[in-house]
Design an enzyme around this catalytic site. Structure first.
Site, PDB file in Angstrom:
ATOM      1  N   ASN A  89       3.603   8.421  53.659  1.00 38.73           N
ATOM      2  CA  ASN A  89       4.113   8.207  55.024  1.00 38.73           C
ATOM      3  C   ASN A  89       3.154   7.438  55.939  1.00 38.73           C
ATOM      4  O   ASN A  89       3.600   6.769  56.865  1.00 38.73           O
ATOM      5  CB  ASN A  89       4.432   9.589  55.621  1.00 38.73           C
ATOM      6  CG  ASN A  89       4.598   9.560  57.122  1.00 38.73           C
ATOM      7  OD1 ASN A  89       5.636   9.177  57.652  1.00 38.73           O
ATOM      8  ND2 ASN A  89       3.535   9.955  57.842  1.00 38.73           N
ATOM      9  N   SER A 141      10.699   0.661  56.413  1.00 38.73           N
ATOM     10  CA  SER A 141      11.047   0.459  57.826  1.00 38.73           C
ATOM     11  C   SER A 141      12.238  -0.498  57.905  1.00 38.73           C
ATOM     12  O   SER A 141      12.418  -1.346  57.018  1.00 38.73           O
ATOM     13  CB  SER A 141       9.862  -0.170  58.561  1.00 38.73           C
ATOM     14  OG  SER A 141      10.269  -0.662  59.821  1.00 38.73           O
ATOM     15  N   TYR A 154       3.588  -6.358  59.299  1.00 40.80           N
ATOM     16  CA  TYR A 154       4.246  -5.058  59.095  1.00 40.80           C
ATOM     17  C   TYR A 154       5.503  -5.207  58.231  1.00 40.80           C
ATOM     18  O   TYR A 154       5.716  -4.450  57.274  1.00 40.80           O
ATOM     19  CB  TYR A 154       4.592  -4.481  60.464  1.00 40.80           C
ATOM     20  CG  TYR A 154       5.160  -3.081  60.454  1.00 40.80           C
ATOM     21  CD1 TYR A 154       4.343  -1.983  60.245  1.00 40.80           C
ATOM     22  CD2 TYR A 154       6.519  -2.868  60.678  1.00 40.80           C
ATOM     23  CE1 TYR A 154       4.863  -0.696  60.249  1.00 40.80           C
ATOM     24  CE2 TYR A 154       7.049  -1.591  60.682  1.00 40.80           C
ATOM     25  CZ  TYR A 154       6.217  -0.512  60.471  1.00 40.80           C
ATOM     26  OH  TYR A 154       6.745   0.761  60.480  1.00 40.80           O
ATOM     27  N   ALA A 155       6.342  -6.207  58.558  1.00 42.96           N
ATOM     28  CA  ALA A 155       7.575  -6.416  57.783  1.00 42.96           C
ATOM     29  C   ALA A 155       7.242  -6.752  56.330  1.00 42.96           C
ATOM     30  O   ALA A 155       7.903  -6.260  55.402  1.00 42.96           O
ATOM     31  CB  ALA A 155       8.409  -7.533  58.416  1.00 42.96           C
ATOM     32  N   ALA A 156       6.199  -7.576  56.137  1.00 43.58           N
ATOM     33  CA  ALA A 156       5.796  -7.932  54.769  1.00 43.58           C
ATOM     34  C   ALA A 156       5.357  -6.682  54.007  1.00 43.58           C
ATOM     35  O   ALA A 156       5.745  -6.470  52.849  1.00 43.58           O
ATOM     36  CB  ALA A 156       4.661  -8.953  54.801  1.00 43.58           C
ATOM     37  N   ILE A 187      11.762   5.339  65.989  1.00 46.17           N
ATOM     38  CA  ILE A 187      11.549   6.782  66.106  1.00 46.17           C
ATOM     39  C   ILE A 187      10.485   7.011  67.186  1.00 46.17           C
ATOM     40  O   ILE A 187       9.474   6.289  67.225  1.00 46.17           O
ATOM     41  CB  ILE A 187      11.051   7.372  64.754  1.00 46.17           C
ATOM     42  CG1 ILE A 187      11.987   7.001  63.588  1.00 46.17           C
ATOM     43  CG2 ILE A 187      10.854   8.887  64.863  1.00 46.17           C
ATOM     44  CD1 ILE A 187      13.345   7.646  63.568  1.00 46.17           C
TER      45      ILE A 187
HETATM   46  P1  NAI Z   1       2.090   7.601  63.872  1.00 44.18           P
HETATM   47  O1  NAI Z   1       1.188   6.517  64.346  1.00 44.18           O
HETATM   48  O2  NAI Z   1       2.598   8.595  64.842  1.00 44.18           O
HETATM   49  O3  NAI Z   1       1.393   8.382  62.666  1.00 44.18           O
HETATM   50  C1  NAI Z   1       0.810   7.694  61.596  1.00 44.18           C
HETATM   51  C2  NAI Z   1      -0.265   8.555  60.988  1.00 44.18           C
HETATM   52  O4  NAI Z   1      -0.867   7.819  59.918  1.00 44.18           O
HETATM   53  C3  NAI Z   1      -1.380   8.919  61.967  1.00 44.18           C
HETATM   54  O5  NAI Z   1      -1.631  10.310  61.933  1.00 44.18           O
HETATM   55  C4  NAI Z   1      -2.584   8.120  61.480  1.00 44.18           C
HETATM   56  O6  NAI Z   1      -3.828   8.760  61.721  1.00 44.18           O
HETATM   57  C5  NAI Z   1      -2.283   8.025  59.987  1.00 44.18           C
HETATM   58  N1  NAI Z   1      -2.982   6.906  59.372  1.00 44.18           N
HETATM   59  C6  NAI Z   1      -3.065   5.633  59.821  1.00 44.18           C
HETATM   60  N2  NAI Z   1      -3.859   4.904  59.015  1.00 44.18           N
HETATM   61  C7  NAI Z   1      -4.279   5.746  58.031  1.00 44.18           C
HETATM   62  C8  NAI Z   1      -5.129   5.583  56.913  1.00 44.18           C
HETATM   63  N3  NAI Z   1      -5.719   4.407  56.642  1.00 44.18           N
HETATM   64  N4  NAI Z   1      -5.353   6.649  56.110  1.00 44.18           N
HETATM   65  C9  NAI Z   1      -4.775   7.831  56.388  1.00 44.18           C
HETATM   66  N5  NAI Z   1      -3.980   8.053  57.437  1.00 44.18           N
HETATM   67  C10 NAI Z   1      -3.731   7.009  58.254  1.00 44.18           C
HETATM   68  O7  NAI Z   1       3.282   6.833  63.134  1.00 44.18           O
HETATM   69  P2  NAI Z   1       4.761   7.299  62.787  1.00 44.18           P
HETATM   70  O8  NAI Z   1       5.656   6.656  63.753  1.00 44.18           O
HETATM   71  O9  NAI Z   1       4.828   8.752  62.574  1.00 44.18           O
HETATM   72  O10 NAI Z   1       4.959   6.518  61.405  1.00 44.18           O
HETATM   73  C11 NAI Z   1       4.986   7.156  60.152  1.00 44.18           C
HETATM   74  C12 NAI Z   1       5.507   6.156  59.153  1.00 44.18           C
HETATM   75  O11 NAI Z   1       6.814   5.744  59.528  1.00 44.18           O
HETATM   76  C13 NAI Z   1       4.669   4.874  59.054  1.00 44.18           C
HETATM   77  O12 NAI Z   1       4.610   4.438  57.728  1.00 44.18           O
HETATM   78  C14 NAI Z   1       5.462   3.894  59.892  1.00 44.18           C
HETATM   79  O13 NAI Z   1       5.208   2.563  59.506  1.00 44.18           O
HETATM   80  C15 NAI Z   1       6.877   4.331  59.575  1.00 44.18           C
HETATM   81  N6  NAI Z   1       7.857   3.911  60.537  1.00 44.18           N
HETATM   82  C16 NAI Z   1       7.834   4.373  61.820  1.00 44.18           C
HETATM   83  C17 NAI Z   1       8.784   3.952  62.725  1.00 44.18           C
HETATM   84  C18 NAI Z   1       8.822   4.437  64.119  1.00 44.18           C
HETATM   85  O14 NAI Z   1       9.698   3.964  64.862  1.00 44.18           O
HETATM   86  N7  NAI Z   1       7.970   5.348  64.541  1.00 44.18           N
HETATM   87  C19 NAI Z   1       9.819   2.980  62.331  1.00 44.18           C
HETATM   88  C20 NAI Z   1       9.764   2.574  60.957  1.00 44.18           C
HETATM   89  C21 NAI Z   1       8.812   3.029  60.108  1.00 44.18           C
END
Ligand code: NAI
Length: 246
Positions: A89, A141, A154-156, A187
């Site tokens: 995730n 995503s 990001y899209a890539a 989200i």
């Molecule tokens: P968020 O930013 O709230 O949480 C992401 C978490 O990943 C954070 O706790 C961060 O510390 C951790 N993280 C970041 N880099 C890291 C690394 N190198 N190693 C370990 N942990 C790391 O993001 P969210 O919104 O909860 O996103 C979760 C997933 O959902 C992501 O993959 C994001 O791309 C995807 N996503 C989110 C959307 C949204 O609208 N929020 C839309 C589409 C996809």
């Protein structure tokens, strides 16, 4: 209890969607390893889940760093043996229009969102195989399916995650492991909090359900794909986006 006696590793579970998933999974009887870069928040959230009666631990990891991921997998193998569920995730954004996107921002997003998923899946594969029946859930995503202005990197990365998901569904399916992806739309988390209000209003107008999703909406999709209810589901991309792109 939909995940009774299962063990899951959820990356990026200190915040947002991953944290909502960790809470749901423990409520369904799962042992959860919360793996995240953000040690302060992750440890505090794991403590809260334990106080609420859940079975959760926090381990720090940088998924972009192979050594860090290998150490995590060794620790999990020692303390839990096999695992049943891996939720890839964790992800980041570093948005910028293509004309100005820096090499550094392009690369870091790929390092975390793409290479990080490769590292985690490779490191946890032996633990998943030893359980004989496993689930891998990758977070893609809507950007990875449809593109999005300002999100070349990001899209890539997310389109690549979809490619890996389908490839692993074919490679690991015969070994008893289902591999699927969830593609959230917008989200409400820290990640989307930084989007300007004007852009948010435009995005909202494209969503037939007329609202952004909550972390729990995406976490519900993870739960379905982690549970036995999805045992005959393999290689799909489950969109959780209110119908933003039809
Ligand atoms: P968020 O930013 O709230 O949480 C992401 C978490 O990943 C954070 O706790 C961060 O510390 C951790 N993280 C970041 N880099 C890291 C690394 N190198 N190693 C370990 N942990 C790391 O993001 P969210 O919104 O909860 O996103 C979760 C997933 O959902 C992501 O993959 C994001 O791309 C995807 N996503 C989110 C959307 C949204 O609208 N929020 C839309 C589409 C996809």
């Amino acid at each position: 209890m939909r995940l009774k006696d299962k063990t899951a590793v959820i990356t990026g579970s200190a915040n947002g969607i991953g944290l909502a998933a960790a809470r749901k999974f423990v409520q369904e009887g799962c042992k959860v390893v919360m793996a995240d870069y953000d040690e302060g928040k992750g440890a505090a959230e794991a403590k809260k889940l334990v106080e609420e009666g859940g079975d959760a631990v926090f381990y720090q990891v940088d998924i972009a760093d192979r050594e860090s991921v290998n150490s995590l997998a060794e620790r999990v193998a020692q303390e839990f043996g096999g695992i049943d569920i891996l939720v890839n995730n964790a992800g980041i954004t570093r948005d910028g229009m293509m004309a100005k996107l820096s090499e550094e921002d392009f690369q870091r997003v790929l390092d975390v969102n793409l290479t990080g998923v490769f590292h985690c899946t490779q490191a946890f594969l032996p633990a998943l195989l030893s359980s004989g029946k496993g689930k891998i859930i990758n977070t893609a995503s809507a950007s990875g399916l449809f593109g999005n202005g300002g999100q070349t990197n990001y899209a890539a990365s997310k389109a690549a995650v979809i490619g890996m998901t389908k490839t692993w569904a074919k490679e690991f399916g015969p070994k008893g492991i289902n591999v699927n992806a969830v593609a959230p739309g917008v989200i409400e988390t820290e990640m989307t909090a930084k989007i300007p209000d004007k852009v948010k209003a435009q995005m909202n107008s494209l969503i037939p359900l007329g609202k952004f999703g909550k972390p729990e909406d995406a976490a519900n999709a993870y739960l379905f794909l982690a549970s036995n209810e999805s045992d005959y589901v393999n290689g799909i991309v489950l969109q959780v986006d209110g119908g933003i792109m039809m």
